[in-house]
Scaffold this motif. Structure first.
Motif, PDB file in Angstrom:
ATOM      1  N   LYS A   1     -57.904  -2.195  56.491  1.00  9.93           N
ATOM      2  CA  LYS A   1     -58.909  -2.773  57.658  1.00  9.93           C
ATOM      3  C   LYS A   1     -60.021  -3.345  57.224  1.00  9.93           C
ATOM      4  O   LYS A   1     -61.047  -3.234  57.993  1.00  9.93           O
ATOM      5  N   LYS A   2     -60.288  -3.740  55.847  1.00  9.91           N
ATOM      6  CA  LYS A   2     -61.577  -4.430  55.280  1.00  9.91           C
ATOM      7  C   LYS A   2     -61.916  -5.589  56.239  1.00  9.91           C
ATOM      8  O   LYS A   2     -61.048  -6.325  56.606  1.00  9.91           O
ATOM      9  N   LEU A   3     -62.958  -5.713  56.748  1.00  8.57           N
ATOM     10  CA  LEU A   3     -63.738  -6.838  57.314  1.00  8.57           C
ATOM     11  C   LEU A   3     -63.484  -8.158  56.438  1.00  8.57           C
ATOM     12  O   LEU A   3     -64.180  -8.207  55.556  1.00  8.57           O
ATOM     13  N   THR A   4     -62.845  -9.019  57.081  1.00  8.66           N
ATOM     14  CA  THR A   4     -62.571 -10.290  56.234  1.00  8.66           C
ATOM     15  C   THR A   4     -62.998 -11.314  56.937  1.00  8.66           C
ATOM     16  O   THR A   4     -62.949 -11.789  58.265  1.00  8.66           O
ATOM     17  N   TYR A   5     -64.095 -12.023  56.042  1.00  5.28           N
ATOM     18  CA  TYR A   5     -64.790 -13.194  56.864  1.00  5.28           C
ATOM     19  C   TYR A   5     -63.887 -14.637  56.589  1.00  5.28           C
ATOM     20  O   TYR A   5     -63.096 -14.829  55.402  1.00  5.28           O
ATOM     21  N   THR A   6     -63.974 -15.649  57.319  1.00  5.54           N
ATOM     22  CA  THR A   6     -63.469 -16.845  57.287  1.00  5.54           C
ATOM     23  C   THR A   6     -63.875 -17.563  55.893  1.00  5.54           C
ATOM     24  O   THR A   6     -65.063 -17.247  55.537  1.00  5.54           O
ATOM     25  N   PRO A   7     -63.181 -18.680  55.359  1.00  4.30           N
ATOM     26  CA  PRO A   7     -63.700 -19.337  54.265  1.00  4.30           C
ATOM     27  C   PRO A   7     -64.925 -20.168  54.473  1.00  4.30           C
ATOM     28  O   PRO A   7     -65.785 -20.315  53.836  1.00  4.30           O
ATOM     29  N   ILE A   8     -65.074 -20.639  56.041  1.00  2.00           N
ATOM     30  CA  ILE A   8     -66.304 -21.354  56.357  1.00  2.00           C
ATOM     31  C   ILE A   8     -67.456 -20.599  56.270  1.00  2.00           C
ATOM     32  O   ILE A   8     -68.624 -20.690  55.939  1.00  2.00           O
ATOM     33  N   ASP A   9     -67.216 -19.182  56.611  1.00  4.20           N
ATOM     34  CA  ASP A   9     -68.525 -18.239  56.925  1.00  4.20           C
ATOM     35  C   ASP A   9     -68.639 -18.050  55.481  1.00  4.20           C
ATOM     36  O   ASP A   9     -69.809 -17.869  55.199  1.00  4.20           O
ATOM     37  N   ARG A  10     -67.854 -17.613  54.494  1.00  6.20           N
ATOM     38  CA  ARG A  10     -68.426 -17.423  53.098  1.00  6.20           C
ATOM     39  C   ARG A  10     -69.043 -18.764  52.620  1.00  6.20           C
ATOM     40  O   ARG A  10     -70.119 -18.351  51.687  1.00  6.20           O
ATOM     41  N   TRP A  11     -68.448 -19.945  52.882  1.00  5.64           N
ATOM     42  CA  TRP A  11     -69.163 -21.020  52.258  1.00  5.64           C
ATOM     43  C   TRP A  11     -70.686 -21.031  52.627  1.00  5.64           C
ATOM     44  O   TRP A  11     -71.601 -21.579  51.998  1.00  5.64           O
ATOM     45  N   ALA A  12     -70.873 -20.822  53.856  1.00  9.91           N
ATOM     46  CA  ALA A  12     -72.093 -20.984  54.440  1.00  9.91           C
ATOM     47  C   ALA A  12     -73.074 -19.959  54.184  1.00  9.91           C
ATOM     48  O   ALA A  12     -74.344 -20.344  54.052  1.00  9.91           O
ATOM     49  N   PHE A  13     -72.415 -18.864  53.993  1.00 11.53           N
ATOM     50  CA  PHE A  13     -73.323 -17.693  53.394  1.00 11.53           C
ATOM     51  C   PHE A  13     -73.976 -18.183  52.140  1.00 11.53           C
ATOM     52  O   PHE A  13     -75.048 -17.758  51.708  1.00 11.53           O
ATOM     53  N   LYS A  14     -72.997 -18.715  51.286  1.00  9.15           N
ATOM     54  CA  LYS A  14     -73.481 -19.023  49.842  1.00  9.15           C
ATOM     55  C   LYS A  14     -74.504 -20.137  50.043  1.00  9.15           C
ATOM     56  O   LYS A  14     -75.194 -20.136  49.157  1.00  9.15           O
ATOM     57  N   HIS A  15     -74.304 -21.008  50.888  1.00 11.16           N
ATOM     58  CA  HIS A  15     -75.266 -21.958  50.748  1.00 11.16           C
ATOM     59  C   HIS A  15     -76.399 -21.812  51.974  1.00 11.16           C
ATOM     60  O   HIS A  15     -77.130 -22.926  52.111  1.00 11.16           O
ATOM     61  N   LYS A  16     -76.731 -20.407  52.248  1.00 11.10           N
ATOM     62  CA  LYS A  16     -77.750 -20.161  53.326  1.00 11.10           C
ATOM     63  C   LYS A  16     -77.827 -20.983  54.441  1.00 11.10           C
ATOM     64  O   LYS A  16     -78.895 -21.616  54.907  1.00 11.10           O
ATOM     65  N   ILE A  17     -76.839 -21.324  54.963  1.00 10.06           N
ATOM     66  CA  ILE A  17     -76.658 -22.138  56.248  1.00 10.06           C
ATOM     67  C   ILE A  17     -76.234 -21.025  57.284  1.00 10.06           C
ATOM     68  O   ILE A  17     -75.074 -20.239  57.114  1.00 10.06           O
ATOM     69  N   PRO A  18     -77.083 -21.138  58.508  1.00  8.89           N
ATOM     70  CA  PRO A  18     -76.637 -20.145  59.431  1.00  8.89           C
ATOM     71  C   PRO A  18     -75.400 -20.069  60.095  1.00  8.89           C
ATOM     72  O   PRO A  18     -74.496 -21.243  60.401  1.00  8.89           O
ATOM     73  N   VAL A  19     -74.689 -19.008  60.383  1.00 10.88           N
ATOM     74  CA  VAL A  19     -73.418 -18.992  60.946  1.00 10.88           C
ATOM     75  C   VAL A  19     -73.624 -18.550  62.480  1.00 10.88           C
ATOM     76  O   VAL A  19     -74.206 -17.605  62.738  1.00 10.88           O
ATOM     77  N   ILE A  20     -72.652 -19.059  63.184  1.00  8.74           N
ATOM     78  CA  ILE A  20     -72.499 -18.924  64.506  1.00  8.74           C
ATOM     79  C   ILE A  20     -71.442 -18.422  65.019  1.00  8.74           C
ATOM     80  O   ILE A  20     -70.377 -18.993  64.762  1.00  8.74           O
ATOM     81  N   TYR A  21     -71.094 -17.296  65.654  1.00 10.08           N
ATOM     82  CA  TYR A  21     -69.836 -16.804  66.458  1.00 10.08           C
ATOM     83  C   TYR A  21     -69.767 -17.131  67.641  1.00 10.08           C
ATOM     84  O   TYR A  21     -68.642 -17.100  68.346  1.00 10.08           O
ATOM     85  N   ASP A  22     -70.725 -17.025  68.483  1.00 11.26           N
ATOM     86  CA  ASP A  22     -70.962 -17.057  69.788  1.00 11.26           C
ATOM     87  C   ASP A  22     -71.151 -18.542  70.558  1.00 11.26           C
ATOM     88  O   ASP A  22     -72.252 -19.008  70.018  1.00 11.26           O
ATOM     89  N   LEU A  23     -70.176 -19.268  71.036  1.00 12.34           N
ATOM     90  CA  LEU A  23     -70.450 -20.619  71.581  1.00 12.34           C
ATOM     91  C   LEU A  23     -71.414 -20.703  72.510  1.00 12.34           C
ATOM     92  O   LEU A  23     -72.140 -21.837  72.732  1.00 12.34           O
ATOM     93  N   ASN A  24     -72.163 -19.412  73.176  1.00 11.42           N
ATOM     94  CA  ASN A  24     -73.350 -19.642  73.998  1.00 11.42           C
ATOM     95  C   ASN A  24     -74.657 -19.970  73.191  1.00 11.42           C
ATOM     96  O   ASN A  24     -75.443 -20.006  73.808  1.00 11.42           O
ATOM     97  N   LYS A  25     -74.428 -19.635  71.888  1.00 13.97           N
ATOM     98  CA  LYS A  25     -75.762 -19.570  70.971  1.00 13.97           C
ATOM     99  C   LYS A  25     -75.679 -20.768  70.218  1.00 13.97           C
ATOM    100  O   LYS A  25     -76.446 -20.853  69.342  1.00 13.97           O
ATOM    101  N   VAL A  26     -75.011 -21.782  70.263  1.00 16.04           N
ATOM    102  CA  VAL A  26     -74.927 -22.854  69.584  1.00 16.04           C
ATOM    103  C   VAL A  26     -76.229 -23.856  69.782  1.00 16.04           C
ATOM    104  O   VAL A  26     -76.462 -24.216  70.970  1.00 16.04           O
ATOM    105  N   PRO A  27     -77.138 -24.098  68.756  1.00 15.78           N
ATOM    106  CA  PRO A  27     -78.284 -24.645  68.865  1.00 15.78           C
ATOM    107  C   PRO A  27     -77.998 -26.360  69.048  1.00 15.78           C
ATOM    108  O   PRO A  27     -76.900 -26.816  69.043  1.00 15.78           O
ATOM    109  N   ARG A  28     -78.993 -27.034  69.604  1.00 20.17           N
ATOM    110  CA  ARG A  28     -78.876 -28.723  69.833  1.00 20.17           C
ATOM    111  C   ARG A  28     -78.691 -29.190  68.307  1.00 20.17           C
ATOM    112  O   ARG A  28     -79.604 -28.727  67.523  1.00 20.17           O
ATOM    113  N   ALA A  29     -78.116 -30.249  68.311  1.00 20.48           N
ATOM    114  CA  ALA A  29     -78.161 -30.930  67.131  1.00 20.48           C
ATOM    115  C   ALA A  29     -77.608 -32.311  67.391  1.00 20.48           C
ATOM    116  O   ALA A  29     -77.399 -32.523  68.595  1.00 20.48           O
ATOM    117  N   ASP A  30     -77.680 -33.467  66.377  1.00 23.85           N
ATOM    118  CA  ASP A  30     -77.421 -34.693  66.560  1.00 23.85           C
ATOM    119  C   ASP A  30     -75.749 -34.769  66.954  1.00 23.85           C
ATOM    120  O   ASP A  30     -75.537 -35.763  67.862  1.00 23.85           O
TER     121      ASP A  30
END
Length: 168
Positions: A40-69
């Motif tokens: 039952k090891k916590l497994t992150y998605t490939p997108i989550d791991r990629w974002a962590f490696k590239h220091k890009i914020p990861v959002i799980y809650d759709l109510n917390k998605v910021p504005r963007a173009d």
């Protein structure tokens, strides 16, 4: 241009990588880590791991998605609520691996193979309130090879989509 990417599986990584090279990816939205395997090891998605490696914020809650173009969605795995499209100046583009309106839903690549189609493709649509529906922005066709499996065809469709989106 500030972009937020919505996705989950490994086969959409070429799209995220190309977006990152060409635009400012300010966040990714992906599924939360889940317990997996016997331990039952916590497994992150490939997108989550990629974002962590590239220091890009990861959002799980759709109510917390910021504005963007622009939002780009590829195999995210959840329905995007209509209110969220207002966060994006140019809306959210969905990369759907079929030639819409044919083969809507979660398994279009498998359906193309099972049906014995000789050709499929990818449709880029602007999200609206319905599933796999909305104005078609563009599309391309791809031959289904006799030796294709779901994995090989899906990989080829999303790899080609990565440059197609940038050109678009």
């Amino acid at each position: 241009m500030k972009v937020i990417f919505f996705g989950t599986p490994e086969y959409v990584l070429p799209i995220l990588e190309n977006l990152h090279k060409c635009f400012e990816v300010v966040a990714v939205v992906t599924r939360e880590a889940k317990p997996a395997d016997r331990d039952k090891k916590l497994t992150y998605t490939p997108i989550d791991r990629w974002a962590f490696k590239h220091k890009i914020p990861v959002i799980y809650d759709l109510n917390k998605v910021p504005r963007a173009d622009l939002g780009i969605l590829a195999a995210y795995g959840k329905i995007i609520p209509e209110f969220l499209t207002a966060n994006f100046k140019f809306g959210i583009l969905n990369v759907h691996p079929s030639l819409l309106p044919d083969l809507r839903g979660a398994s279009p690549v498998q359906a193309a193979i099972v049906r014995g189609l000789e050709q499929t493709g990818v449709t880029i649509i602007k999200l609206d309130s319905e599933l796999d529906h909305g104005p078609i922005v563009s599309s391309f066709k791809e031959k289904v090879l006799a030796e294709d499996t779901t994995g090989t065809l899906r990989q080829r469709l999303f790899a080609r989509s990565s440059q197609f989106l940038i050109d678009l």
